[in-house]
Design a protein around this motif. Structure first.
Motif, PDB file in Angstrom:
ATOM      1  N   UNK A   8       0.852  -1.185   0.000  1.00 43.91           N
ATOM      2  CA  UNK A   8       0.000   0.000   0.000  1.00 43.91           C
ATOM      3  C   UNK A   8       0.888   1.234   0.000  1.00 43.91           C
ATOM      4  N   UNK A   9       0.564   2.202  -0.835  1.00 43.48           N
ATOM      5  CA  UNK A   9       1.299   3.462  -0.893  1.00 43.48           C
ATOM      6  C   UNK A   9       0.439   4.548  -0.259  1.00 43.48           C
ATOM      7  N   UNK A  70       5.389   5.004   2.865  1.00 45.63           N
ATOM      8  CA  UNK A  70       4.894   6.270   3.393  1.00 45.63           C
ATOM      9  C   UNK A  70       5.537   7.402   2.598  1.00 45.63           C
ATOM     10  N   UNK A  71       4.746   8.020   1.741  1.00 46.95           N
ATOM     11  CA  UNK A  71       5.214   9.070   0.832  1.00 46.95           C
ATOM     12  C   UNK A  71       4.403  10.341   1.019  1.00 46.95           C
ATOM     13  N   UNK A  72       3.734  10.450   2.132  1.00 44.93           N
ATOM     14  CA  UNK A  72       2.864  11.589   2.433  1.00 44.93           C
ATOM     15  C   UNK A  72       3.677  12.706   3.081  1.00 44.93           C
ATOM     16  N   UNK A  73       3.021  13.759   3.518  1.00 50.36           N
ATOM     17  CA  UNK A  73       3.714  14.915   4.074  1.00 50.36           C
ATOM     18  C   UNK A  73       4.451  14.541   5.362  1.00 50.36           C
ATOM     19  N   UNK A  90       5.753  -4.311   7.050  1.00 51.13           N
ATOM     20  CA  UNK A  90       7.060  -3.754   6.717  1.00 51.13           C
ATOM     21  C   UNK A  90       6.854  -2.321   6.232  1.00 51.13           C
ATOM     22  N   UNK A  91       7.858  -1.468   6.464  1.00 53.42           N
ATOM     23  CA  UNK A  91       7.679  -0.036   6.232  1.00 53.42           C
ATOM     24  C   UNK A  91       8.824   0.530   5.404  1.00 53.42           C
ATOM     25  N   UNK A  92       8.483   1.271   4.372  1.00 53.63           N
ATOM     26  CA  UNK A  92       9.408   2.178   3.702  1.00 53.63           C
ATOM     27  C   UNK A  92       8.864   3.573   3.945  1.00 53.63           C
ATOM     28  N   UNK A  93       9.700   4.472   4.472  1.00 57.37           N
ATOM     29  CA  UNK A  93       9.233   5.822   4.763  1.00 57.37           C
ATOM     30  C   UNK A  93      10.206   6.842   4.220  1.00 57.37           C
ATOM     31  N   UNK A 116       9.436  -5.419  12.840  1.00 55.73           N
ATOM     32  CA  UNK A 116       9.195  -5.246  11.406  1.00 55.73           C
ATOM     33  C   UNK A 116      10.373  -4.516  10.764  1.00 55.73           C
ATOM     34  N   UNK A 117      10.512  -4.700   9.468  1.00 55.74           N
ATOM     35  CA  UNK A 117      11.515  -3.959   8.703  1.00 55.74           C
ATOM     36  C   UNK A 117      11.051  -2.523   8.524  1.00 55.74           C
ATOM     37  N   UNK A 118      11.966  -1.573   8.702  1.00 55.82           N
ATOM     38  CA  UNK A 118      11.650  -0.173   8.438  1.00 55.82           C
ATOM     39  C   UNK A 118      12.838   0.465   7.739  1.00 55.82           C
ATOM     40  N   UNK A 119      12.649   0.867   6.501  1.00 55.73           N
ATOM     41  CA  UNK A 119      13.685   1.498   5.701  1.00 55.73           C
ATOM     42  C   UNK A 119      13.336   2.969   5.497  1.00 55.73           C
TER      43      UNK A 119
END
Length: 333
Positions: A8-9, A70-73, A90-93, A116-119
């Motif tokens: 999910x983006x 996570x590509x929000x403000x 898992x998280x990409x931020x 969880x993975x968080x990058x």
């Protein structure tokens, strides 16, 4: 090993659009949801890649979703990290984790607790030129690194409305340079001295921020780093650095639209640097998303962790304090 991961983006703006496109091109991933407060933007992006629009809540409760981007403000990052970690995703931020160090540390604690993975999106580490320099530096080509000089200049300042809510130039712009400093020199800062001004850009000064900065850092190994930045460079997006070592020098220069150089009786000319960050780091954005998804598939660690995000934010906070107090500051161990 995961055969395919549904993602999910969150955020359908410029960077969300870039990341969604790179995700959609990865054979081991599928864009399942797009969430954004701008429903029209979310719909357009979702439709482009065969996904659905949803709320954040709907995406996080769906067991089919294995990861979120996570590509929000910036002001939404910490809350979304906490919610995604609690949901076991898992998280990409995108950077920064948050504008407040303590809030960012709370996010890191939640990520560790959830396992969880968080990058964090420090894409410059994935730039092919920068990565090649790092590889040659680590191989000992120029001996022991002694000084890093980073030049980072935007082509034009952002709108006044953006400046006012950005968290300041050190957290908004230089956070990438602080990450490059840690990555290239491989050590931690023991002192930070920052100064700056707004020559010719009074609107930025009126917003309580800086348009030009100069930062000096010293590492625990004795190496030095100088970072010079500007929010205005008439000739384009200027992104380069050099490392002086005991046996030589390595330089990473700008990327241009083409590498054609014209020679004539009047002058020798080439293209100006790429227009801005989306063009300059086009390859880096693709490679960082590929790395994130490959790491999830193989169960291997990511290269830019939430701890890296916190370290860069801590340096940005200290640089802000150093500028305001007009003195060098020591970094607490």
């Amino acid at each position: 090993m995961i055969e395919r991961i549904d993602v999910a983006v969150f955020g359908a703006g410029r960077i969300g659009t870039i990341h969604a496109g790179n995700l959609a091109r990865h054979a081991g991933a599928r864009l399942r949801y797009v969430a954004d407060v701008n429903a029209a933007a979310a719909h357009t992006l979702a439709e482009r890649h065969g996904a659905r629009t949803s709320s954040v809540e709907e995406a996080l409760v769906d067991p089919a979703v294995g990861a979120v981007m996570i590509c929000s403000s910036t002001d939404t990052h910490a809350d979304l990290i906490l919610r995604a970690a609690a949901a076991g995703k898992a998280i990409f931020c995108e950077k920064p984790v948050d504008l407040e160090v303590e809030r960012a540390r709370a996010c890191a604690a939640a990520v560790r607790k959830a396992g969880v993975t968080c990058m964090i999106g420090f894409q410059r580490r994935f730039d092919p030129t920068f990565a090649a320099l790092k590889q040659r530096l680590d191989a000992g080509e120029i001996g022991v690194p002694e000084m890093l000089v980073i030049t980072s200049r935007d082509p034009a300042p952002p709108p006044h409305s953006y400046i006012a809510q950005s968290g300041g130039v050190f957290k908004d712009m230089l956070i990438h340079d602080f990450d490059i400093f840690r990555w290239i020199l491989g050590g931690e800062a023991v002192s930070v001295h920052a100064t700056g001004g707004c020559p010719g850009l009074p609107d930025i000064a009126a917003a309580g921020d800086l348009s030009h900065t100069a930062v000096t850092l010293r590492t625990n190994t004795g190496a030095l780093c100088q970072i010079n930045t500007s929010r205005r460079a008439a000739y384009g997006y200027d992104q380069r650095f050099e490392v002086l070592g005991s046996h030589g020098l390595l330089q990473a220069g700008n990327v241009r639209p083409t590498q054609v150089i014209a020679w004539s009786e009047q002058a020798i000319s080439s293209d100006k640097p790429e227009a801005f960050f989306l063009e300059r780091y086009r390859d880096a954005y693709a490679l960082e998303i590929q790395h994130f998804l490959d790491a999830l598939s193989s169960g291997t660690p990511v290269r830019t962790t939430i701890e890296d995000g916190i370290k860069a934010l801590e340096l940005a906070e200290l640089a802000t304090q150093s500028w305001r107090e007009g003195r060098a500051l020591s970094v607490e161990a």
